[in-house]
Design an enzyme around this catalytic site. Sequence first.
Site, PDB file in Angstrom:
ATOM      1  N   ARG A  12       6.430 -11.324   5.496  1.00  0.00           N
ATOM      2  CA  ARG A  12       5.867 -11.163   6.832  1.00  0.00           C
ATOM      3  C   ARG A  12       6.483 -12.198   7.750  1.00  0.00           C
ATOM      4  O   ARG A  12       6.730 -13.331   7.342  1.00  0.00           O
ATOM      5  CB  ARG A  12       4.342 -11.329   6.800  1.00  0.00           C
ATOM      6  CG  ARG A  12       3.691 -10.218   6.006  1.00  0.00           C
ATOM      7  CD  ARG A  12       2.191 -10.298   6.042  1.00  0.00           C
ATOM      8  NE  ARG A  12       1.635  -9.351   5.087  1.00  0.00           N
ATOM      9  CZ  ARG A  12       0.352  -9.283   4.748  1.00  0.00           C
ATOM     10  NH1 ARG A  12      -0.507 -10.119   5.304  1.00  0.00           N
ATOM     11  NH2 ARG A  12      -0.057  -8.393   3.873  1.00  0.00           N
ATOM     12  N   GLN A  39       1.283 -10.848  -3.511  1.00  0.00           N
ATOM     13  CA  GLN A  39      -0.124 -10.439  -3.492  1.00  0.00           C
ATOM     14  C   GLN A  39      -0.495  -9.913  -4.873  1.00  0.00           C
ATOM     15  O   GLN A  39       0.277  -9.172  -5.467  1.00  0.00           O
ATOM     16  CB  GLN A  39      -0.324  -9.303  -2.502  1.00  0.00           C
ATOM     17  CG  GLN A  39      -0.396  -9.725  -1.064  1.00  0.00           C
ATOM     18  CD  GLN A  39      -0.706  -8.538  -0.180  1.00  0.00           C
ATOM     19  OE1 GLN A  39      -0.041  -7.510  -0.287  1.00  0.00           O
ATOM     20  NE2 GLN A  39      -1.696  -8.680   0.669  1.00  0.00           N
ATOM     21  N   HIS A  58      -8.265  -1.011  -0.801  1.00  0.00           N
ATOM     22  CA  HIS A  58      -7.277  -2.073  -1.037  1.00  0.00           C
ATOM     23  C   HIS A  58      -8.072  -3.267  -1.550  1.00  0.00           C
ATOM     24  O   HIS A  58      -9.100  -3.588  -0.981  1.00  0.00           O
ATOM     25  CB  HIS A  58      -6.610  -2.587   0.235  1.00  0.00           C
ATOM     26  CG  HIS A  58      -6.075  -1.545   1.162  1.00  0.00           C
ATOM     27  ND1 HIS A  58      -4.735  -1.392   1.381  1.00  0.00           N
ATOM     28  CD2 HIS A  58      -6.683  -0.641   1.948  1.00  0.00           C
ATOM     29  CE1 HIS A  58      -4.549  -0.440   2.276  1.00  0.00           C
ATOM     30  NE2 HIS A  58      -5.715   0.034   2.636  1.00  0.00           N
ATOM     31  N   CYS A 104       0.800  -1.234   0.000  1.00  0.00           N
ATOM     32  CA  CYS A 104       0.000   0.000   0.000  1.00  0.00           C
ATOM     33  C   CYS A 104       0.836   1.289   0.000  1.00  0.00           C
ATOM     34  O   CYS A 104       0.611   2.162  -0.849  1.00  0.00           O
ATOM     35  CB  CYS A 104      -0.983   0.035   1.156  1.00  0.00           C
ATOM     36  SG  CYS A 104      -1.339  -1.530   1.923  1.00  0.00           S
ATOM     37  N   LYS A 113     -14.956  -3.841   5.259  1.00  0.00           N
ATOM     38  CA  LYS A 113     -14.440  -4.676   4.172  1.00  0.00           C
ATOM     39  C   LYS A 113     -15.427  -5.745   3.768  1.00  0.00           C
ATOM     40  O   LYS A 113     -16.337  -6.096   4.513  1.00  0.00           O
ATOM     41  CB  LYS A 113     -13.128  -5.326   4.593  1.00  0.00           C
ATOM     42  CG  LYS A 113     -13.299  -6.269   5.778  1.00  0.00           C
ATOM     43  CD  LYS A 113     -12.039  -7.071   6.060  1.00  0.00           C
ATOM     44  CE  LYS A 113     -12.270  -7.966   7.265  1.00  0.00           C
ATOM     45  NZ  LYS A 113     -11.203  -8.897   7.529  1.00  0.00           N
ATOM     46  N   ASP A 138      -2.150  -7.367  -5.736  1.00  0.00           N
ATOM     47  CA  ASP A 138      -2.608  -6.256  -4.918  1.00  0.00           C
ATOM     48  C   ASP A 138      -3.018  -5.096  -5.817  1.00  0.00           C
ATOM     49  O   ASP A 138      -2.394  -4.857  -6.842  1.00  0.00           O
ATOM     50  CB  ASP A 138      -1.428  -5.813  -4.042  1.00  0.00           C
ATOM     51  CG  ASP A 138      -1.895  -5.223  -2.730  1.00  0.00           C
ATOM     52  OD1 ASP A 138      -3.113  -5.131  -2.525  1.00  0.00           O
ATOM     53  OD2 ASP A 138      -1.021  -4.869  -1.925  1.00  0.00           O
ATOM     54  N   HIS A 178      -4.651  -0.896  -5.422  1.00  0.00           N
ATOM     55  CA  HIS A 178      -5.179   0.190  -4.606  1.00  0.00           C
ATOM     56  C   HIS A 178      -5.899   1.160  -5.514  1.00  0.00           C
ATOM     57  O   HIS A 178      -5.349   1.582  -6.523  1.00  0.00           O
ATOM     58  CB  HIS A 178      -4.052   0.855  -3.818  1.00  0.00           C
ATOM     59  CG  HIS A 178      -3.450  -0.087  -2.823  1.00  0.00           C
ATOM     60  ND1 HIS A 178      -2.360  -0.861  -3.123  1.00  0.00           N
ATOM     61  CD2 HIS A 178      -3.843  -0.429  -1.568  1.00  0.00           C
ATOM     62  CE1 HIS A 178      -2.086  -1.636  -2.071  1.00  0.00           C
ATOM     63  NE2 HIS A 178      -2.966  -1.399  -1.123  1.00  0.00           N
TER      64      HIS A 178
END
Length: 684
Positions: free
Chosen positions: A404, A422, A556, A375, A510, A424, A426
Amino acid sequence: MCTQTIAIHLPDGAIREVPSGTTPLEIANSISPRLAAASVAARLTPLAVPQPKDVDCCCQAEEKDPSAEAEMYAAGDAAAARLVDLSTPLTESTRLALITEKDPEALHVLRHSAAHVLATAVLELFPDTKLGHGPATDSGFFYDFHRETPFTPDDLVLIEAKMAEVIARNEPFQHEFISREKSLEDFDRDGDFMKAHFVTKFTKPGDNVSFYRNGKFVDFCRGPHLPSTGRVKAVKITNLAGAYWLGDEKNPQLQRVYGTAFFSKKDLDAHFARLEELAKRDHRLIGKQLDLFSIQELAGPGLIFWHPKGAIIRKVMEDWMREECLRRNYLLVYTPHVARINLWQTSGHEGFYAANMFTPMELDDATYRMKPMNCPFHILIYKNSPKSYRDLPARYAELGNVYRYERSGTMHGLLRVRGFTQDDAHIFCMPSQIEDEVVACIDFAESVLHTFGFKEFKVELSTWDPTDRAHYAGSDENWNLAVNSLKHALDRKGIAYKTIPGEAAFYGPKIDIKLVDVLGRLWQLSTVQFDFNLPARFELEYVGEDGEKHQPVMVHRALFGSVERFFGVLIEHYAGAFPLWLAPVQVGLVPISERHHEYARKVEAELKAAGLRVEVDTRNEKMNGKIRDFANQKTPYILVFGDKEQEAGAVSVRTRAKGDQGSIPLAEFIAKAKALVASQSTEL
Ligand SMILES: [Zn+2]
Ligand SMILES: [Zn+2]
């Protein structure tokens, strides 16, 4: 003396006035004797507590922490919903729901009762045994025993037979209370050091301690239990393991006997059939058999090595994802794997997420950390140039690698890792654009799931708890807008969903989408998440139509979630038999003898020219051996050819699912295979 009357509120809204002291069993009987016979326990919810919300039984739930002892021994919270025996006298007005054998909670009561049956059997056979902890778990139950001589496999057979006797005796489970002092005295006298420990730890001086008796066996716990041992219909001891008392190896070694129990033999058999099926589909096993990926001791746990056959599947997945992003007007970006700590301070990760990150690296100019999320990087791209309302929505997508920290020993194949990718994105947009963007995200998520062969999914909407204001970032106005946008978006898509109040992250509501795999397991992969926090922390803005500066809203979203995890789920869903478009080798070629090798090269060239992934087996092996090897690799198509096919320009087709399909012209096979790949078909 006057008899007090209490009001029992039933789930259908009916209210029954009954004398104080009435039991749930009596209430069940007054409704219908059949209901009473099917009931196992009762759930009481104090009238002051709001109606209990549905609790999802998630098939993936991790095994309960067996050390969660308080749940078993400590007195329950009288102000919260709790399960009680059918024979518990009711003394206050309450909501009451009968738990029957069909309720998921009933299994827990059954299995805990089965643990008592196990302990009863062990003490009858081996009276010198001392008892430890014996809880129900999500898949069964266990009991810890202390005994000088370890149990042998033969002992377990005897114990199981004795359990059948205890069940046949159909002993009622009776709830009793004994003074704490008396119970500790008894345990000390009998050398029951473990029971004495639990009583000391979970009760207070002056308490009456809750015990359950069946026949001569008495155990310390708060229940609830089945009405009698005879209700444990199907039980099996599954294994034996060592455990140290209180998990400390300086303490005596205990023997933990595991078992499972169901309300019918049929359910028990289905459970073991399912375990066998799960073992066969284990992605770690199939990953090895098909040479898809590995984890290397020398490199460290939780880090995935994609082997050529796994890598080609990943490439197909990623190509599809990037193409689809472009088609849906996302902008592709790439960002680094590490950043200065200052960035993580601005984003807040350095504070609230630090424990999940790899530890910092000192370089000559600053301290750096690996990224746990993409992000902040996408935000920096947004911030790099001034934005106006005409630039919005800005949708940045990346297949971003994140790292992580997971404790060593907690990693699990592709499903729980330390480094992953990911898919991912945004989305930065104006509040007025939120709803359309969410609809588009859900549409995209549906497309991912359908394309990769999942027919069913479940949707959850996590919202905030407005009474817990301090817990959430962002204004009331923003929260209401976001929650309503998510609801409207789901309604517009005609998707059924479950609302879970209070489950939102502190920074926004979410939507979670859980796919259902071929075994009916739920997997949480796709998520669409609002964020009021980061746009504020990074002071994001755009110039509106009014010429003023405004703060954009940020969403996200990840659809595969993690490419690694999604791949793991795919492997298990298909048991390695991937659809044609994903299969690493789509077509295996088997020339019958050496004089067909030249034709094999020609077939190979034509298939490759058509974009198909081919492997030719020119080893000096028997035809059937070659066919078997391709079949073991779960190759979708195997083409066999000898003189006849060679002369006719044909191939004899075998499919993974249907076997020998006979000869067809090569051109016809190619056209068919190309069409199946193009449509991402799961058929052959
Ligand atoms: Zn118990
Ligand atoms: Zn994000």
